[in-house]
Design a protein around this motif. Structure first.
Motif, PDB file in Angstrom:
ATOM      1  N   LYS A  40      -4.938 -14.984  -2.467  1.00 39.24           N
ATOM      2  CA  LYS A  40      -5.590 -13.687  -2.621  1.00 39.24           C
ATOM      3  C   LYS A  40      -4.634 -12.742  -3.318  1.00 39.24           C
ATOM      4  O   LYS A  40      -3.527 -12.534  -2.812  1.00 39.24           O
ATOM      5  N   PRO A  41      -5.015 -12.196  -4.466  1.00 40.20           N
ATOM      6  CA  PRO A  41      -6.262 -12.413  -5.185  1.00 40.20           C
ATOM      7  C   PRO A  41      -6.221 -13.715  -5.988  1.00 40.20           C
ATOM      8  O   PRO A  41      -5.147 -14.275  -6.202  1.00 40.20           O
TER       9      PRO A  41
ATOM     10  N   ASN B  32     -11.835 -10.946 -12.468  1.00 45.18           N
ATOM     11  CA  ASN B  32     -11.199  -9.709 -12.024  1.00 45.18           C
ATOM     12  C   ASN B  32      -9.778  -9.631 -12.574  1.00 45.18           C
ATOM     13  O   ASN B  32      -9.044 -10.625 -12.542  1.00 45.18           O
TER      14      ASN B  32
ATOM     15  N   SER C 294      -6.787 -10.721 -10.331  1.00 51.26           N
ATOM     16  CA  SER C 294      -6.934 -12.145 -10.040  1.00 51.26           C
ATOM     17  C   SER C 294      -6.548 -12.986 -11.243  1.00 51.26           C
ATOM     18  O   SER C 294      -5.863 -14.007 -11.125  1.00 51.26           O
TER      19      SER C 294
ATOM     20  N   SER D 260      -8.637  -6.690  -6.172  1.00 51.64           N
ATOM     21  CA  SER D 260      -8.402  -7.547  -7.341  1.00 51.64           C
ATOM     22  C   SER D 260      -8.882  -6.920  -8.640  1.00 51.64           C
ATOM     23  O   SER D 260      -8.592  -7.426  -9.716  1.00 51.64           O
TER      24      SER D 260
END
Length: 402
Positions: free
Chosen positions: A278-279, A299, A302, A365
């Motif tokens: 994460k992310p 994103n 991310s 993100s």
């Protein structure tokens, strides 16, 4: 989708190991002028043909003499600027010498000028002298015949300077990987264009291009591909015909408008991973023709994080680099983290004045400002809570973005 059909989340280290196991360094190399090789990976050991320095030389402006003679005034019989060849220095004499100049045979010490007095052509030493002081010995930096830079070295400013120190006018480097880059999404607009309702500007295209070029690779920019299966398949074929790696952002989920998965399956082979980080959970890789395929999430944070932890080492290995993993450091957290995620987290943090780590308030993100604000990421294991003052693993962007 039922829980039974959801893919298991793959630990990052397992995904990285599986990805790198499929990567072999590219064949081919080229020779570049040393000054043009920054950012590339050395393909052959650089062996120095010379000692550096090539002769004993002075580290100071001062006087060259024998340490045993420093207890009495000495006539100054030579002046030795840098670049000149001195005559041997007889016992009981001194030579005026300047920084970088060759120490004359017979002298074993340089006394800096601040520790001397000059009167009527004779120099007197006014402070205690240690034999060998302020003399840089022949070969103390580099020995002739030694490997100055081993194959697999990424050439930064210091490395190319060291190559030049050893007299290398040219360097043999690995071939640049060719990376075809495109984004998917009908919602994407280019900066400079009007922003229609429902649209966003395509930041990933710029971020990823800069990252790829920063790793010494050649970018083939295929732009934005419409959210259509036939267009996505055509873009993959075009990319595979000219690139070593196909890098995309967006469209790697399983929604009705995410066409990359079926397109890659139709044109090649897809290994689809849901990452336990994460992310950056959505991640895909595979092959299209002879090209590696990497699909990053859409994103922006991310996309950035998955590039740094997975794509960066892949591109380095393609070039034969020997150091793939970034260096992390144990630093005290400056905040509490009582509710960790079940996934491994990469938190955007900044070094504070107390030498700890401060957290950006919004870790979403989609918030690219968090990465711009940060000095790096806090690499937090899955489920690991911590308190302010606890040691955590910090990876600076200076490691990840170079």
């Amino acid at each position: 989708m039922s829980d039974a059909k959801k893919p298991a989340l793959t630990p990052l280290d397992d995904a990285l190991a599986a990805l790198l196991a499929q990567v072999l360094p590219l064949a081919g190399r080229e020779t570049l002028a040393t000054g043009a090789a920054t950012g590339r990976v050395l393909a052959a050991d650089l062996v120095s043909p010379v000692d550096v320095p090539p002769a004993d030389n002075s580290a100071m402006d001062g006087y060259a003499l024998r340490a045993a003679d420093a207890d009495r005034p000495l006539p100054v019989t030579q002046r030795i600027p840098a670049g000149s060849v001195p005559a041997p220095l007889p016992p009981g004499q001194a030579a005026r010498i300047f920084t970088g100049a060759q120490v004359p045979p017979g002298a074993d010490t340089v006394v800096m000028q601040e520790a001397t007095e000059l009167l009527d052509g004779q120099v007197r030493v006014t402070q205690p002298v240690t034999a060998g002081a302020h003399v840089r010995r022949r070969g103390e930096d580099v020995r002739a015949g030694s490997v100055v830079l081993p194959a697999g070295t990424r050439l930064n400013a210091v490395a190319v300077g060291l190559a030049a120190t050893a007299g290398a006018a040219e360097l043999t480097v690995a071939r640049r990987p060719r990376v075809a880059l495109f984004s998917t999404g009908d919602e994407l607009a280019m900066p400079g264009e009007p922003l229609p309702p429902g649209a966003i500007y395509n930041s990933n295209r710029f971020t990823l291009r800069a990252l790829v070029e920063g790793l010494g690779c050649e970018v083939i920019d295929l732009g934005i591909v419409p959210d259509k299966l036939d267009a996505t398949r055509a873009a993959l074929r075009a990319a595979a015909s000219q690139a070593d790696v196909i890098l995309t952002s967006g469209g790697v989920s399983v929604g009705e408008e995410d066409h990359l998965r079926p397109a890659v399956q139709a044109e090649g082979r897809l290994d689809l991973w849901a990452l336990a980080i994460k992310p950056g959970k959505p991640f895909a890789c595979g092959r299209v023709g002879q090209a590696h395929f990497i699909g990053l999430p859409g994103n922006p944070v991310s996309s950035l994080v998955t590039f740094l932890v997975l794509v960066r080492p892949l591109l380095l290995k393609l070039q034969g680099a020997t150091r793939l993993a970034p260096q992390g450091y144990r630093i005290a957290a400056g905040f509490d983290w009582p509710r960790p995620d079940k996934r491994r987290e990469f938190l955007r943090v900044r070094l504070d004045e107390a030498g700890g780590l401060a957290l950006f308030a919004n870790q979403s993100s989609g918030v690219l400002t968090s990465a711009f604000w940060a000095d790096g990421v806090l690499d937090n294991p899955a489920g690991q809570a911590f308190k302010a003052g606890d040691a955590v693993r910090f990876i600076p962007f200076a490691e990840l973005l170079s």
